[in-house]
Each structure stands twice: as structure tokens, then as C-alpha cells.
Design an enzyme around this catalytic site. Structure first.
Site, PDB file in Angstrom:
ATOM      1  N   GLU A 175       0.779  -1.207   0.074  1.00 47.27           N
ATOM      2  CA  GLU A 175      -0.146   0.061  -0.046  1.00 47.27           C
ATOM      3  C   GLU A 175       1.030   1.118   0.044  1.00 47.27           C
ATOM      4  O   GLU A 175       2.207   1.141   0.375  1.00 47.27           O
ATOM      5  CB  GLU A 175      -0.915  -0.020   1.282  1.00 47.27           C
ATOM      6  CG  GLU A 175      -2.165  -1.006   1.239  1.00 47.27           C
ATOM      7  CD  GLU A 175      -3.066  -0.904   2.259  1.00 47.27           C
ATOM      8  OE1 GLU A 175      -2.743  -0.356   3.296  1.00 47.27           O
ATOM      9  OE2 GLU A 175      -4.081  -1.684   2.195  1.00 47.27           O
ATOM     10  N   HIS A 204      -9.603   9.931   2.363  1.00 53.02           N
ATOM     11  CA  HIS A 204      -8.909   8.823   1.535  1.00 53.02           C
ATOM     12  C   HIS A 204      -9.309   9.359   0.071  1.00 53.02           C
ATOM     13  O   HIS A 204     -10.441   9.855   0.124  1.00 53.02           O
ATOM     14  CB  HIS A 204      -9.970   7.402   1.919  1.00 53.02           C
ATOM     15  CG  HIS A 204      -9.249   6.231   1.342  1.00 53.02           C
ATOM     16  ND1 HIS A 204      -9.237   6.110  -0.042  1.00 53.02           N
ATOM     17  CD2 HIS A 204      -8.667   5.195   1.803  1.00 53.02           C
ATOM     18  CE1 HIS A 204      -8.743   5.013  -0.357  1.00 53.02           C
ATOM     19  NE2 HIS A 204      -8.391   4.462   0.806  1.00 53.02           N
ATOM     20  N   ARG A 222      -1.232   9.217   1.275  1.00 55.04           N
ATOM     21  CA  ARG A 222      -2.694   9.446   1.172  1.00 55.04           C
ATOM     22  C   ARG A 222      -2.918  10.985   0.824  1.00 55.04           C
ATOM     23  O   ARG A 222      -3.574  11.560   0.099  1.00 55.04           O
ATOM     24  CB  ARG A 222      -3.581   8.914   1.932  1.00 55.04           C
ATOM     25  CG  ARG A 222      -3.749   7.509   2.018  1.00 55.04           C
ATOM     26  CD  ARG A 222      -4.739   7.047   2.760  1.00 55.04           C
ATOM     27  NE  ARG A 222      -4.826   5.640   2.559  1.00 55.04           N
ATOM     28  CZ  ARG A 222      -5.247   4.602   3.562  1.00 55.04           C
ATOM     29  NH1 ARG A 222      -5.823   5.121   4.632  1.00 55.04           N
ATOM     30  NH2 ARG A 222      -5.474   3.405   3.349  1.00 55.04           N
ATOM     31  N   HIS A 229     -11.697   9.979   6.122  1.00 54.88           N
ATOM     32  CA  HIS A 229     -11.529   8.654   6.414  1.00 54.88           C
ATOM     33  C   HIS A 229     -10.886   8.410   7.789  1.00 54.88           C
ATOM     34  O   HIS A 229     -11.419   7.326   8.284  1.00 54.88           O
ATOM     35  CB  HIS A 229     -10.576   8.111   5.286  1.00 54.88           C
ATOM     36  CG  HIS A 229     -10.334   6.762   5.256  1.00 54.88           C
ATOM     37  ND1 HIS A 229     -11.086   5.681   5.226  1.00 54.88           N
ATOM     38  CD2 HIS A 229      -9.047   6.044   5.309  1.00 54.88           C
ATOM     39  CE1 HIS A 229     -10.686   4.606   4.988  1.00 54.88           C
ATOM     40  NE2 HIS A 229      -9.593   4.663   5.396  1.00 54.88           N
ATOM     41  N   ARG A 253      -1.405   9.119   9.132  1.00 50.71           N
ATOM     42  CA  ARG A 253      -1.217   7.685   9.540  1.00 50.71           C
ATOM     43  C   ARG A 253      -0.843   7.072   8.228  1.00 50.71           C
ATOM     44  O   ARG A 253      -1.370   7.211   6.845  1.00 50.71           O
ATOM     45  CB  ARG A 253      -2.732   7.480   9.825  1.00 50.71           C
ATOM     46  CG  ARG A 253      -2.826   5.576   9.907  1.00 50.71           C
ATOM     47  CD  ARG A 253      -4.319   5.396   9.859  1.00 50.71           C
ATOM     48  NE  ARG A 253      -4.967   5.412   8.594  1.00 50.71           N
ATOM     49  CZ  ARG A 253      -5.957   4.439   8.249  1.00 50.71           C
ATOM     50  NH1 ARG A 253      -5.906   3.347   8.615  1.00 50.71           N
ATOM     51  NH2 ARG A 253      -6.424   4.546   6.985  1.00 50.71           N
TER      52      ARG A 253
HETATM   53  C1  LIG Z   1     -14.160   1.739   4.779  1.00 51.94           C
HETATM   54  C2  LIG Z   1     -12.890   1.726   5.609  1.00 51.94           C
HETATM   55  C3  LIG Z   1     -11.565   0.999   5.303  1.00 51.94           C
HETATM   56  C4  LIG Z   1     -10.485   1.036   6.316  1.00 51.94           C
HETATM   57  N1  LIG Z   1      -9.467   0.128   5.958  1.00 51.94           N
HETATM   58  C5  LIG Z   1      -8.517  -0.007   6.694  1.00 51.94           C
HETATM   59  C6  LIG Z   1      -7.284  -0.849   6.512  1.00 51.94           C
HETATM   60  O1  LIG Z   1      -7.503  -1.472   5.461  1.00 51.94           O
HETATM   61  N2  LIG Z   1      -6.456  -1.020   7.274  1.00 51.94           N
HETATM   62  C7  LIG Z   1      -6.288  -0.382   8.694  1.00 51.94           C
HETATM   63  O2  LIG Z   1      -5.549  -0.350   9.269  1.00 51.94           O
HETATM   64  N3  LIG Z   1      -7.426   0.583   9.064  1.00 51.94           N
HETATM   65  C8  LIG Z   1      -8.515   0.593   7.987  1.00 51.94           C
HETATM   66  N4  LIG Z   1      -9.517   1.520   8.154  1.00 51.94           N
HETATM   67  C9  LIG Z   1      -9.419   2.012   9.611  1.00 51.94           C
HETATM   68  C10 LIG Z   1      -9.749   1.086  10.462  1.00 51.94           C
HETATM   69  O3  LIG Z   1     -10.824   0.255  10.183  1.00 51.94           O
HETATM   70  C11 LIG Z   1     -10.469   1.911  11.887  1.00 51.94           C
HETATM   71  O4  LIG Z   1      -9.496   2.752  12.148  1.00 51.94           O
HETATM   72  C12 LIG Z   1     -10.689   0.722  13.085  1.00 51.94           C
HETATM   73  O5  LIG Z   1     -11.255  -0.421  12.560  1.00 51.94           O
HETATM   74  C13 LIG Z   1     -10.980   1.403  14.257  1.00 51.94           C
HETATM   75  O6  LIG Z   1     -11.233   0.330  15.166  1.00 51.94           O
HETATM   76  P1  LIG Z   1     -12.030   0.785  16.465  1.00 51.94           P
HETATM   77  O7  LIG Z   1     -12.254  -0.407  17.286  1.00 51.94           O
HETATM   78  O8  LIG Z   1     -11.153   1.980  16.973  1.00 51.94           O
HETATM   79  O9  LIG Z   1     -13.243   1.413  15.971  1.00 51.94           O
HETATM   80  P2  LIG Z   1     -14.521   0.956  15.225  1.00 51.94           P
HETATM   81  O10 LIG Z   1     -14.567  -0.450  14.542  1.00 51.94           O
HETATM   82  O11 LIG Z   1     -15.284   1.977  14.266  1.00 51.94           O
HETATM   83  O12 LIG Z   1     -15.541   0.544  16.465  1.00 51.94           O
HETATM   84  C14 LIG Z   1     -16.342   1.643  17.090  1.00 51.94           C
HETATM   85  C15 LIG Z   1     -17.378   1.016  17.954  1.00 51.94           C
HETATM   86  O13 LIG Z   1     -17.996   1.925  18.859  1.00 51.94           O
HETATM   87  C16 LIG Z   1     -19.303   2.065  18.854  1.00 51.94           C
HETATM   88  N5  LIG Z   1     -19.629   3.219  19.450  1.00 51.94           N
HETATM   89  C17 LIG Z   1     -19.398   4.396  18.825  1.00 51.94           C
HETATM   90  N6  LIG Z   1     -20.054   5.195  19.896  1.00 51.94           N
HETATM   91  C18 LIG Z   1     -20.547   4.636  20.672  1.00 51.94           C
HETATM   92  C19 LIG Z   1     -21.291   5.103  22.072  1.00 51.94           C
HETATM   93  N7  LIG Z   1     -21.730   6.408  21.993  1.00 51.94           N
HETATM   94  N8  LIG Z   1     -21.749   4.432  22.882  1.00 51.94           N
HETATM   95  C20 LIG Z   1     -21.448   2.919  22.429  1.00 51.94           C
HETATM   96  N9  LIG Z   1     -21.017   2.591  21.298  1.00 51.94           N
HETATM   97  C21 LIG Z   1     -20.362   3.094  20.732  1.00 51.94           C
HETATM   98  C22 LIG Z   1     -19.721   1.560  17.693  1.00 51.94           C
HETATM   99  O14 LIG Z   1     -21.007   1.233  17.366  1.00 51.94           O
HETATM  100  C23 LIG Z   1     -18.498   0.463  17.220  1.00 51.94           C
HETATM  101  O15 LIG Z   1     -18.961  -0.666  17.701  1.00 51.94           O
HETATM  102  C24 LIG Z   1     -10.526   1.639   7.604  1.00 51.94           C
HETATM  103  C25 LIG Z   1     -11.478   2.251   7.891  1.00 51.94           C
HETATM  104  C26 LIG Z   1     -12.829   2.526   6.835  1.00 51.94           C
HETATM  105  C27 LIG Z   1     -13.775   3.220   7.342  1.00 51.94           C
END
Ligand SMILES: Cc1cc2nc3c(=O)[nH]c(=O)nc-3n(C[C@H](O)[C@H](O)[C@H](O)COP(=O)(O)OP(=O)(O)OC[C@H]3O[C@@H](n4cnc5c(N)ncnc54)[C@H](O)[C@@H]3O)c2cc1C
Length: 554
Positions: A112, A245, A291, A352, A387
Site C-alpha cells: 500500500e 481517503h 494518501r 476517512h 497515518r
Molecule cells: C472503509 C474503511 C476502510 C478501512 N481500511 C483499513 C485498512 O485496510 N487497514 C487499517 O489498518 N485500517 C483501515 N481502516 C481504519 C480502521 O478500520 C479503523 O481505524 C479501526 O477499525 C477502528 O477500530 P475501533 O475499534 O477503534 O473502532 P470501530 O471499529 O469503528 O468501532 C467503534 C465501535 O464503537 C461503537 N460506538 C461508537 N460510539 C458509541 C457510543 N456512544 N456508545 C456505544 N458504542 C459506541 C460503534 O458502534 C462501534 O461498535 C478503514 C476504515 C474504513 C472506514
């Protein structure tokens, strides 16, 4: 559901990994998530997770790429630790049931932008889904984890709220859980808000892409964790560094379909509408430039030509290979009548990833005792001003590993979580109409897109700050007197996070990494190693406490 050792807010990779880690060490864990368990960015991640497995690659190279991308704001110690632990954490994910793509020689490694080697561990192009499904299944099966969906956390419970609104003499402010709204339609307690107390509270609520009009993020990404932490007095930082993105599908019916960077890693090129390839003129790595460089180049072409989108073109690659490597993107595009292997695909940049967040150590420790922040909600020093692709899933997994140990230490040290005041809804009434909320949602997201987007100016930031202050006042007024709904709670959060992004952007009078300001177009060495930190003034917190009932006072 009133009390737990560890309360985890969010069920993405960060929340589920820390929950599994805590439960494995004997803690009782309550995971609350505001929609379905798999509704989060994790489930949408396509590309993968960066880790050194290729014998030709090295930790030093991965660290160097990360630091280069971070543009002088990453913490080298954090970078070295995250990069060095990556292979172990990938092995841990596999042990938990995640099936990464393998060849006969071992893990298949993609490439990437910004990476000097092949090091993206992936499960075809639905890596996030593979991770999320495996972790949700593990968490649901664990006897010490309770995972409850449709639970929206509104605000944190603070020690000072437990004692008639005063910080206890000689004791520091502390977090003891969160006020949570039950959003299960038709459930007996639907709409009720109650305190959930815990010895340790973990914010794993993901990012805040919904602050912007165009985003690759799912609907849950409203920056709730950042807003809750700031209101509670924790330090937030580096919020000016929003990653856009470069390649989100441009289509009237598509809400947010991302075309993974790995496509460019495999040879996809960017063209203007008349077919001109423009990236080789912009950066030596052409389409594989970082990016921010690619997003700004597209933005410049669009503004210069007055066009709405550019094309991402893979038609020169063998069709069978594209279909085999990118089945998810291929079938998603087919739903919009587009064939990736036969025609260039219209794309635009979209918000993103949030590089900043709640200031935290790698293990999630924040400036508020009892509160940890992990994953995209946290700002650990890994990403700095930008990032590196596929470092975020990695950061979440490494952080959760250390976060579980930290949470357990806090659980052992804490006294029993005290009783919190009930939520007070007296004197509030249902909104007569919701058109105002709809308007405010659009207004916040549109103004952030137009005035605080990929390219900024002092004047636009000033203007955005004033507009957001006005909107924020109106929203707070409604919040204090109306019966709360999910919509109003999230609106309040996007408006606050938007204004924090603006404030950080105004304080950084230079251009660096993802923050580009035409009035200060160069990097300024005086800002080297200096994050932009914000903390809510104590006076504002006190004033709000006096103005609203205790349980609504944040
Ligand atoms: C389309 C896309 C593609 C991506 N591709 C990549 C990739 O290839 N590689 C990479 O490293 N990163 C990638 N990323 C970034 C990466 O996916 C995220 O940074 C990572 O998954 C975040 O994980 P997290 O557990 O912090 O949050 P999330 O997976 O977003 O989970 C957040 C959780 O908190 C919950 N929540 C939010 N607010 C509240 C609230 N007030 N009360 C209760 N629950 C709440 C939500 O419902 C969810 O369950 C991508 C992101 C996107 C959007």
C-alpha cells in the site's frame, strides 16, 4: 447490566480485543455498543494490517515509513513498539480464528501507499470483516463477557458527580462508568437512560468521519468517545489531522464505498476525465504516494478543471487477477452497474481516519484516572501528523493487548464502583418537530466539508469556528430541555468534535502531514514534536454543572 469490573464502550477491533484480554485475566467485562455488534469501521476495513513478515523487509524500515508519514509528530518509541509487536499480534488474531490469506510460502503480503515493502497482511479485501466476525464470535462465547447491542453511551460518570457536584476533597477526579441510553426498539426499557458503573471504563468508540459531509466511515462514527472525554475534562489532541481517503466511489446512490488503496498497490492508476494520468508529475511514488499527497492532488485537479470526480483505472490489469484479489470491491461496484475490470471507476476523496483523539499512552491510559482510550478514539503518538496505511488496525490490536493489562491493574487497585446519581429527565419534553436537528446535521457536516476540508485557510477556519459556536449553543439548548434521542446525542457530538478540529487547526499555524493551510503553506520547525493539545477549561465545566441537573451536567 448496572455494574462491571470493566466497561467497554464499542465493539470494533479495539473494544473486543481489550474485552477478550481482560476476560482472559479473570475480569467481568461488559461491552456496550450503540448499534449492531459489527457496525463499526473495523467491519469495513478492506486493505489489511501492516506487519513485517517478508525476510527482505525489516522493523527498521516499517518504523522509518511510519515516521516519515507522521511528519515529525510521531513518537519514535511508540512507533518502534507497535511495529516490533506486529507479527506477534497477527499470530494472536489467527489464534482467535481470523483467517488471513495465505500462500504456500506463508502469509500473503500486499503493498500500500507509503510502504517501502510488501507488508500488508490481509483476508482478500474483506480483512476487517474477517477480524470483526471472529472477535464477535469469541466475545459472545466468553462466559465473562456480556456484549449488549443498541446501547448508546451519552457521557461519563465522574467522581465529582457522585457527591453533589463537588470534587471530593483531596481526591482527584475519576471516571466511574457512563450514562447509557437503551436504544432497543420495543424493549421494556427502550429510551431509558441509566448509569452503568465500572472500576475501569474503556472508550473504544472509533472515529468521527460523520463530522464531514463525505466520508468512508459508517454511521456510528460520530466521535462520541472524543466528545465524552473532552466534556469530562480529559486532554484531546492533534484533531486537525484528518485523513481524507483519495478514492471513495463517486455515485449518486453510493453512501460511502471505499476503493481500497491496495488497488493502487496492485497497479491501479488515477486519471482525469480526459484520461490524463496526473500523479507521476506530483510525486516520485506516483499513485503510491502517501494518501494526503494523493488526496490533495485530486482536490487540485478537481478545483482546477471544475470537475466533480476523477477516475481510478485498473482496466490494464488481468481481469481474473483483479476479481480474485478484490472480490468485495468487484461485487460492491457491480451493485451500482460498474465493472472494475472493464471501465475506469469515478472516485472522489472523503474523510476517512482521525489521527488525533483522546491523548493516551499505548496502553490507553488517559489524563482522567479510571478512563482508557483505545483504537481510533485514542491518540497514542503512533500516527503523528499522518497515518501510514494499514497501521490503524495494528495500533488497535497492540493497544488493546497492553490496555487489557492496564485495565486489570486498575481493577485490582480500585475500590468498589460507587452508586451514581440517576439520570434526570424531569422538566424535559419530546421535541415538537425534528426538522431543526436535520438542518443542524447538514449544516455541521457541510460547513466542515467546505471550510475545514483537505485544503484550509485562516479565514475559512475563523468562519467555521464562529458558525460552529452558534450551532453548538442551539444544540446545547435543545439538549438541556428536550427528551433525548440518538439523533440529538450524536448531533451534539459531531458539533463539538467539529469545533475541536477547528480549534486545533487554528492553533497550528503551519502545514504538516494532513493539515494543509494555504496561509501557512510550509512546515515550521517550531512545531516539530509539538502536538496540539486541548483541555476543556475548568470554569466551563463548573458553569455547565450549575446550569443543568447533575446527571446532565457535562
Ligand atoms: C472503509 C474503511 C476502510 C478501512 N481500511 C483499513 C485498512 O485496510 N487497514 C487499517 O489498518 N485500517 C483501515 N481502516 C481504519 C480502521 O478500520 C479503523 O481505524 C479501526 O477499525 C477502528 O477500530 P475501533 O475499534 O477503534 O473502532 P470501530 O471499529 O469503528 O468501532 C467503534 C465501535 O464503537 C461503537 N460506538 C461508537 N460510539 C458509541 C457510543 N456512544 N456508545 C456505544 N458504542 C459506541 C460503534 O458502534 C462501534 O461498535 C478503514 C476504515 C474504513 C472506514
Amino acid at each position: 447490566m448496572k455494574e462491571a469490573d470493566v466497561l467497554v464502550l464499542g465493539s470494533g477491533v479495539a473494544g473486543l480485543m481489550v474485552a477478550l484480554g481482560c476476560a482472559a485475566r479473570g475480569a467481568e467485562v461488559l461491552v456496550l455498543t450503540k448499534r449492531r455488534a459489527d457496525d463499526g469501521s473495523t467491519n469495513w476495513a478492506q486493505g489489511g494490517l501492516a506487519a513485517v513478515f517478508d525476510p527482505e523487509d525489516s522493523f527498521a524500515r516499517h518504523a522509518r515509513d511510519t515516521l516519515t508519514c507522521g511528519a515529525g509528530l510521531s513518537d519514535p518509541g511508540v512507533v518502534r513498539r507497535v511495529v516490533g509487536e506486529a507479527p506477534e499480534r497477527v499470530a494472536e488474531l489467527e489464534a482467535l480464528g481470523v483467517r488471513f490469506t495465505r500462500t504456500r510460502r506463508g502469509l500473503a503480503l500486499g503493498r500500500e501507499g507509503g510502504h517501502s515493502g510488501r507488508r500488508i497482511v490481509h483476508a482478500k479485501d474483506f480483512t476487517g470483516q474477517a477480524i470483526e466476525q471472529a472477535l464477535v464470535a469469541r466475545a459472545r462465547a466468553h462466559p465473562r463477557i456480556r456484549l449488549v447491542e443498541e446501547q448508546l453511551a451519552l457521557d461519563l460518570i465522574l467522581e465529582s458527580r457522585l457527591r453533589g457536584g463537588r470534587a471530593p476533597a483531596g481526591r482527584r477526579e475519576r471516571c466511574w462508568g457512563a450514562y447509557v441510553m437503551d436504544c432497543r426498539a420495543g424493549a421494556p426499557g427502550a429510551g431509558r437512560i441509566r448509569p452503568v458503573t465500572a472500576k475501569v471504563t474503556v472508550l473504544a468508540t472509533g472515529g468521527c468521519g460523520k463530522v464531514y459531509l463525505y466520508t468512508t466511515n459508517p454511521d456510528v462514527a460520530t466521535g462520541d468517545g472524543i466528545a465524552m472525554a473532552y466534556r469530562a475534562g480529559a486532554t484531546v489532541e492533534n484533531l486537525e489531522f484528518v485523513q481524507f481517503h483519495p478514492t471513495c466511489l463517486y455515485h449518486p446512490e453510493a453512501k460511502s464505498l471505499l476503493l481500497t488503496e491496495a488497488l493502487r498497490g496492485e497497479g491501479a492508476v488515477l486519471r482525469t476525465l480526459d484520461g490524463e494520468r496526473f500523479m507521476p508529475k506530483v510525486h516520485p511514488m506516483a499513485e503510491l504516494a502517501p494518501r494526503d499527497v494523493v488526496a490533495r492532488a485530486i482536490d487540485r485537479e478537481l478545483k482546477r478543471r471544475g470537475e466533480t470526480h476523477v477516475f481510478l483505472d485498473v482496466t490494464h490489469l488481468p481481469a481474473a487477477r483483479v476479481r480474485e484479489r478484490f472480490p468485495n470491491v468487484y461485487s460492491s461496484l457491480k451493485r451500482y452497474g460498474l465493472d472494475l475490470t472493464r471501465e475506469p471507476i469515478p472516485v472522489v476523496p472523503a474523510a476517512h481516519y482521525m489521527c488525533g483523539g483522546v491523548r493516551a499512552t499505548l496502553a490507553g491510559r488517559t489524563s482522567l484516572p479510571g478512563l482508557l482510550a483505545l483504537g481510533e478514539t485514542a491518540c497514542t503518538g503512533l500516527h503523528g501528523a499522518n497515518r501510514l496505511a494499514s497501521n490503524s488496525l495494528l495500533e488497535a490490536v497492540v493497544g488493546a493487548h497492553h490496555g487489557a493489562a492496564e485495565a486489570l491493574r486498575l481493577v485490582r487497585a480500585a475500590r468498589r464502583a460507587p452508586q451514581a446519581e440517576p439520570w434526570r429527565a424531569q422538566g424535559t419534553h419530546p421535541p415538537l418537530e425534528t426538522v431543526v436537528f436535520d438542518h443542524h446535521w447538514d449544516a455541521v457536516r457541510r460547513l466542515m466539508w467546505d471550510l475545514v476540508g483537505i485544503v484550509r485557510t485562516d479565514q475559512r477556519l475563523l468562519y467555521a469556528g464562529r458558525l460552529l459556536a452558534l450551532l453548538g449553543e442551539e444544540i446545547e439548548f435543545d439538549y438541556a430541555r428536550l427528551r433525548l434521542s440518538r439523533d440529538l446525542v450524536e448531533l451534539r457530538n459531531i458539533a463539538l468534535v467539529g469545533s475541536l478540529i477547528v480549534e486545533c487547526a487554528r492553533r497550528r499555524r503551519e502545514s504538516r502531514g494532513l493539515h494543509f493551510n494555504l496561509d501557512h503553506p510550509r512546515r515550521d520547525r517550531r512545531y516539530d514534536g509539538r502536538p496540539t493539545a486541548l483541555r476543556r477549561p475548568r470554569a466551563a465545566r463548573r458553569a455547565r454543572r450549575l446550569a443543568a441537573p447533575a446527571a446532565r451536567a457535562l
